[in-house]
Design an enzyme around this catalytic site. Structure first.
Site, PDB file in Angstrom:
ATOM      1  CB  CYS A 104      -1.202  -0.031   1.354  1.00  0.00           C
ATOM      2  SG  CYS A 104      -0.670  -0.724   2.352  1.00  0.00           S
ATOM      3  CD  GLN A 107      -0.945  -8.864   0.911  1.00  0.00           C
ATOM      4  OE1 GLN A 107       0.270  -7.588   0.660  1.00  0.00           O
ATOM      5  NE2 GLN A 107      -0.561  -8.688   2.202  1.00  0.00           N
ATOM      6  CG  HIS A 137      -3.801  -0.260  -2.085  1.00  0.00           C
ATOM      7  ND1 HIS A 137      -2.779  -1.109  -2.433  1.00  0.00           N
ATOM      8  CD2 HIS A 137      -3.637  -0.738  -0.922  1.00  0.00           C
ATOM      9  CE1 HIS A 137      -2.591  -1.988  -1.507  1.00  0.00           C
ATOM     10  NE2 HIS A 137      -3.231  -1.456  -0.729  1.00  0.00           N
TER      11      HIS A 137
END
Length: 641
Positions: free
Chosen positions: A337, A384, A388
């Site tokens: 992120c 992952q 976002h």
């Protein structure tokens, strides 16, 4: 008199000091015989503890999760009592209940415990259980508690006492065993009828590798012997489905000591499986308006200081990478992120541009304790399916609902039909673990709760399970054996946009902060593949199987026909191979069954003459003879479904 409100809304009056067990007896003796504990005003209590004021009371039995947890916590104390009797001088760490039973961490000194000792320990536990020893609660001062464990010579309990506040310390005693414990416990040991110790492992005291390694003994108990029998059957089936075992048999992944613990190596078949999953989600994401991005595997320390990850996850990160420049430090990225926040900042954004959706299959690294590594479910490097979304406050709920739709689409395609959406909120007792204002947390929490309600999700609320920067919706999926796994997650975040000073120009021509949504339907590819393997026992949906068929020539004289058939099918985007080994066809069939190949195409003299193949489906299902085109249609139809 006090008023006791029961779960059905009825209110009954009892004398002050009444216990939950007495409440149960007033309803029926049959109910009282099954009461393990009680939930009093939302807190689990001993059924024998006096209730002094008006209260809402729920009686807990084996059928309640909190009742089962109490049962297993008491079983941990029973284990400790048995160990103290069998191994005088043993010192005890902690003994909590867990989702699948309980464990106790024990320092046996120079004595080594193995599974060979389990039978003796189980027999002692059963003997003690039959004595129906009462679990007795006693409040003690901190000074008295310290004196007790100093005399006993148990440094682990003394270490625990350092963190406890005087006036809030309790002991529990059953039989000859006394433990530092806040409870609650079942009425007596007689409720425990069946016992199985399941594993022994090492565990560092308080999870600190610099401290002594204790012996952790795992176990499970039941109120009926028949339930233990069912549990043993379950364990045997779970062993057959173990992703570590099947991953090796199916040649999907491996680990190497030279590469490093917790760093999986994806073999060709596993890589093909993983690629199919990423292609599947990538296609769905592009259709939903996501833009693919790629970020480096490392980042400057300041990036994670800004995001807050350095402060919150520094202990779980690999050591910093020092460059030739004095004082310059980089980290293997623990999260994607912060990188995506920097991508957002690469150009000015208008309210008309939002939402912006960045997606990346990004590999991250976290230094998990060696004792906690477990196959693909707990690794140090994992990918992952991260995305976002940056949106306006008025867009948050609708975007969140669209992400829910995407998660459910993924689950449906892979056969995960039994799931609960867990609303993970802040710990109301410890706000120091989190960043951001109460106002932003309230906005984020309400957006999640409203979106989940509007999508009609079956939800539960868990306090203390939020990420440090925002609340989240975690999808708890049950597999074919009924085990719960946390897979997909969606998080609302007002805080990272603040920390990174993200902006967009609004319709009022003023600068505003976007809201950030974090989401990962798979969670991590490694963990998701592990759960998928165990859920389907290695028999993947046909569209996902690395190899969808295998051609089995009866002898080498049919190899040319087999090769032509393989080329024809592969040209139709159907994946398969040929078994050209000099083995009898019966052996080839057995091996194909072990490798869980979906279809077997057997070719002999009869098939050559008729221009067909004999089709056999995994699980010994004979589908008869088909032409290559007919078989192709069978596969395409199944893949499409």
């Amino acid at each position: 008199m006090i008023n006791i409100t029961l779960p059905d809304g009825s209110v009954r009056q009892f004398e002050k000091g009444t216990t939950a067990m007495q409440v149960a007896l007033s309803i029926s003796e049959g109910l009282a015989r099954n009461v393990l504990a009680a939930e009093v005003n939302g807190e689990v209590w001993d059924a024998s503890r006096a209730i002094e004021n008006d209260a809402t009371v729920k009686l807990l039995t084996w059928n309640d999760d909190k009742g089962k947890s109490t049962f297993w916590h008491s079983s941990a104390h029973l284990l400790a009592e048995a160990l103290e009797a069998l191994y005088p001088g043993a010192k005890f760490g902690i003994g909590p209940s867990i989702e699948t039973g309980f464990y106790y961490d024990v320092d046996f000194g120079d004595h080594e415990i193995s599974s060979d000792d389990f039978k003796q320990i189980e027999d002692k536990m059963l003997a003690l259980a039959k004595q129906k020893e009462l679990f007795e609660r006693k409040a003690v001062s901190k000074a008295d508690a310290i004196a007790y464990f100093e005399e006993k010579g148990d440094e682990y309990k003394l270490d625990l006492l350092k963190d406890l506040e005087d006036g809030k310390i309790t002991f529990y005693t059953q039989g000859n065993f006394t433990d530092l414990c806040r409870g609650p416990h079942i009425p007596n040991t007689g409720f425990i009828k069946a016992i199985k110790l399941t594993n022994v492992a090492g565990a560092y005291w308080r999870g600190d590798e610099s401290r002594k390694q204790l012996t952790r003994i795992y176990g499970v108990t039941f109120p009926k012997a028949s339930e233990l029998t069912e549990y043993i059957k379950f364990i045997e089936e779970a062993k057959k489905r173990d992703h570590r075992k099947l991953g090796k048999e199916l040649e999907l992944f491996a680990f190497s000591e030279k590469v490093g613990a917790g760093l999986p190596l994806w073999l060709p078949k596993g890589a093909a499986l993983r690629q199919k999953l990423t292609d599947f989600l990538q296609k769905a994401q592009l259709k939903a308006g996501y833009e693919p991005v790629i970020t480096p595997h490392i980042g400057h320390k300041q990036l994670y200081v800004t995001s807050g990850h350095y402060e919150k996850y520094g202990a779980d990160a690999f050591q910093p990478i020092h460059t030739p420049v004095e004082g310059e430090e980089f980290f293997l990225k623990p999260m994607n992120c912060p990188h995506h926040c920097e991508i957002y900042k690469t150009k000015p954004r208008s309210y008309k541009d939002l939402p912006v959706r960045f997606a990346e299959f990004g590999t991250v690294y976290r230094y998990e304790q060696s004792g906690e590594l477990h196959g693909l479910t707990r690794v140090r490097g994992f990918t992952q399916d991260d995305a976002h979304l940056f949106c306006r406050p008025d867009q948050v709920k609708d975007e969140f609902k669209k992400v829910i739709d995407l998660v459910l689409y993924v689950f449906g395609a892979l056969g995960f039909e039994d799931y609960t959406a867990q609303v993970s909120l802040r710990d109301p007792e410890n706000r120091t673990k989190y960043i951001g204002t109460d106002e932003n947390w309230a906005l984020a929490e309400s957006a999640i709760i409203e979106a989940a309600a509007e999508k009609g999700l079956n939800t539960v609320v868990e306090y203390g399970e939020a990420a440090f920067y925002g609340p989240k919706l975690d999808f708890m999926v049950k597999d074919a054996l009924g085990r719960k796994w946390q897979l997909g997650t969606i998080q609302v975040d007002y805080n990272l946009p603040e920390r990174f000073e993200l902006e967009y120009t609004g319709s009022d021509n003023m600068k505003h902060r976007p809201v950030m949504i974090h989401r990962a339907p798979f969670g991590s590819l490694e963990r998701f593949v592990a759960v998928l393997i165990e859920h389907c026992a290695g028999q993947f949906p046909l569209w996902l199987a690395p190899e969808q068929f295998i051609i089995l020539p009866v002898s080498e004289k049919y190899e040319e026909y087999a090769k032509n058939l393989l080329e024809s099918l592969n040209n139709s985007d159907i994946r398969g191979l040929i078994d050209l080994r000099d083995e009898k066809v019966g052996r080839k069939i057995r091996d194909a069954e072990v490798k869980k190949l979906p279809y077997m195409l057997i070719i002999g003299e009869k098939e050559i003459e008729s221009g067909t193949v004999s089709v056999r489906k995994h699980g010994s299902v004979d589908l008869g003879s088909m032409t290559a085109d007919e078989f192709r249609e069978v596969l395409i139809k199944e893949i499409t479904v």
